[in-house]
Design a protein around this motif. Structure first.
Motif, PDB file in Angstrom:
ATOM      1  N   MET A  45       0.670  -1.286  -0.252  1.00  0.00           N
ATOM      2  CA  MET A  45       0.469   0.432   0.196  1.00  0.00           C
ATOM      3  C   MET A  45       0.558   1.743  -0.046  1.00  0.00           C
ATOM      4  O   MET A  45       0.841   1.909  -0.882  1.00  0.00           O
ATOM      5  CB  MET A  45      -0.790  -0.007   0.946  1.00  0.00           C
ATOM      6  CG  MET A  45      -1.589   0.865   1.188  1.00  0.00           C
ATOM      7  SD  MET A  45      -3.195   0.877  -0.463  1.00  0.00           S
ATOM      8  CE  MET A  45      -4.182  -0.786  -0.121  1.00  0.00           C
ATOM      9  N   ALA A  46       1.763   1.141   0.831  1.00  0.00           N
ATOM     10  CA  ALA A  46       2.526   2.790   0.603  1.00  0.00           C
ATOM     11  C   ALA A  46       3.654   2.770  -0.998  1.00  0.00           C
ATOM     12  O   ALA A  46       3.599   3.753  -0.801  1.00  0.00           O
ATOM     13  CB  ALA A  46       3.690   2.055   1.573  1.00  0.00           C
ATOM     14  N   GLU A  47       3.826   1.288  -1.470  1.00  0.00           N
ATOM     15  CA  GLU A  47       4.522   2.226  -2.592  1.00  0.00           C
ATOM     16  C   GLU A  47       3.616   1.952  -3.596  1.00  0.00           C
ATOM     17  O   GLU A  47       3.927   3.199  -4.551  1.00  0.00           O
ATOM     18  CB  GLU A  47       4.706   0.436  -2.795  1.00  0.00           C
ATOM     19  CG  GLU A  47       6.382   0.183  -2.297  1.00  0.00           C
ATOM     20  CD  GLU A  47       7.067  -1.466  -2.254  1.00  0.00           C
ATOM     21  OE1 GLU A  47       8.058  -1.742  -2.443  1.00  0.00           O
ATOM     22  OE2 GLU A  47       5.671  -2.559  -3.011  1.00  0.00           O
ATOM     23  N   MET A  48       2.272   2.319  -3.296  1.00  0.00           N
ATOM     24  CA  MET A  48       0.580   2.534  -4.064  1.00  0.00           C
ATOM     25  C   MET A  48       0.887   3.762  -4.217  1.00  0.00           C
ATOM     26  O   MET A  48       0.756   4.214  -5.316  1.00  0.00           O
ATOM     27  CB  MET A  48      -0.281   1.957  -4.091  1.00  0.00           C
ATOM     28  CG  MET A  48      -0.478   0.391  -4.953  1.00  0.00           C
ATOM     29  SD  MET A  48       0.195   0.735  -6.890  1.00  0.00           S
ATOM     30  CE  MET A  48      -2.028   0.837  -7.011  1.00  0.00           C
ATOM     31  N   MET A  49       0.888   4.257  -2.864  1.00  0.00           N
ATOM     32  CA  MET A  49       0.604   5.403  -2.418  1.00  0.00           C
ATOM     33  C   MET A  49       2.057   6.453  -3.031  1.00  0.00           C
ATOM     34  O   MET A  49       1.501   7.327  -3.859  1.00  0.00           O
ATOM     35  CB  MET A  49       0.415   5.613  -0.613  1.00  0.00           C
ATOM     36  CG  MET A  49      -0.907   4.913  -0.163  1.00  0.00           C
ATOM     37  SD  MET A  49      -2.722   5.823  -1.122  1.00  0.00           S
ATOM     38  CE  MET A  49      -2.500   7.134  -0.640  1.00  0.00           C
ATOM     39  N   ARG A  54       3.614  10.321  -7.408  1.00  0.00           N
ATOM     40  CA  ARG A  54       4.289  10.730  -8.230  1.00  0.00           C
ATOM     41  C   ARG A  54       3.747  10.989  -9.361  1.00  0.00           C
ATOM     42  O   ARG A  54       3.778  10.949 -10.606  1.00  0.00           O
ATOM     43  CB  ARG A  54       5.461   9.742  -8.439  1.00  0.00           C
ATOM     44  CG  ARG A  54       6.204   9.911  -7.961  1.00  0.00           C
ATOM     45  CD  ARG A  54       7.980   8.626  -8.088  1.00  0.00           C
ATOM     46  NE  ARG A  54       7.376   7.353  -8.596  1.00  0.00           N
ATOM     47  CZ  ARG A  54       7.032   6.325  -7.393  1.00  0.00           C
ATOM     48  NH1 ARG A  54       7.009   6.791  -7.057  1.00  0.00           N
ATOM     49  NH2 ARG A  54       6.690   5.215  -8.290  1.00  0.00           N
ATOM     50  N   GLU A  55       2.533   9.735  -9.982  1.00  0.00           N
ATOM     51  CA  GLU A  55       1.735  10.363 -11.287  1.00  0.00           C
ATOM     52  C   GLU A  55       0.977  11.074 -11.421  1.00  0.00           C
ATOM     53  O   GLU A  55       0.202  11.273 -12.779  1.00  0.00           O
ATOM     54  CB  GLU A  55       1.536   8.342 -11.552  1.00  0.00           C
ATOM     55  CG  GLU A  55       2.545   8.034 -11.773  1.00  0.00           C
ATOM     56  CD  GLU A  55       2.893   6.014 -12.212  1.00  0.00           C
ATOM     57  OE1 GLU A  55       1.214   6.316 -12.318  1.00  0.00           O
ATOM     58  OE2 GLU A  55       3.580   5.467 -12.348  1.00  0.00           O
ATOM     59  N   THR A  56      -0.018  11.770  -9.310  1.00  0.00           N
ATOM     60  CA  THR A  56      -1.722  12.350 -10.012  1.00  0.00           C
ATOM     61  C   THR A  56      -0.954  13.752  -9.380  1.00  0.00           C
ATOM     62  O   THR A  56      -1.421  14.489  -9.198  1.00  0.00           O
ATOM     63  CB  THR A  56      -2.026  11.692  -9.355  1.00  0.00           C
ATOM     64  OG1 THR A  56      -1.698  11.299  -7.715  1.00  0.00           O
ATOM     65  CG2 THR A  56      -2.331   9.566  -9.846  1.00  0.00           C
ATOM     66  N   THR A  57       0.146  13.791  -9.224  1.00  0.00           N
ATOM     67  CA  THR A  57       0.140  15.567  -8.817  1.00  0.00           C
ATOM     68  C   THR A  57      -0.086  16.797  -9.822  1.00  0.00           C
ATOM     69  O   THR A  57       0.314  16.859 -10.795  1.00  0.00           O
ATOM     70  CB  THR A  57       1.916  15.984  -9.068  1.00  0.00           C
ATOM     71  OG1 THR A  57       2.526  16.090  -9.652  1.00  0.00           O
ATOM     72  CG2 THR A  57       1.906  14.968  -8.032  1.00  0.00           C
ATOM     73  N   ALA A  58      -0.921  17.459  -9.562  1.00  0.00           N
ATOM     74  CA  ALA A  58      -1.683  18.351 -11.188  1.00  0.00           C
ATOM     75  C   ALA A  58      -1.394  19.525 -10.116  1.00  0.00           C
ATOM     76  O   ALA A  58      -1.944  20.148  -8.842  1.00  0.00           O
ATOM     77  CB  ALA A  58      -3.162  18.118 -11.183  1.00  0.00           C
TER      78      ALA A  58
END
Length: 76
Positions: A45-49, A54-58
């Motif tokens: 879960m920590a790796e997914m978060m 990293r990938e969803t910053t807007a």
């Protein structure tokens, strides 16, 4: 490759693993290697978060959101 030893595994668990390996047509060693490979392939879960961070910053602010809502309403 490194050898792995697991101590104090209950006999009933070893028996279950051997049966499952046999049903899969594999040796216990091959079965356990596959089991370990599947487990390490799943992110924690920590790796997914961390990945999501990293990938969803807007760069979207409240004004952008309000403007998008207003544009949507105007298009009705």
């Amino acid at each position: 490759m490194t050898a792995l030893t697991i101590r104090d595994v209950p006999d009933d668990q070893i028996h279950t693993l051997k049966v499952r390996a046999a049903l899969a047509g594999k040796s216990l060693q091959a079965f356990m290697q596959e089991l370990i490979a599947r487990e390490v392939a799943k992110p924690t879960m920590a790796e997914m978060m961390a990945r999501l961070d990293r990938e969803t910053t807007a760069e979207v602010g409240a004004r952008d959101i309000v403007s998008a809502i207003d544009e949507g309403r105007a298009g009705r």
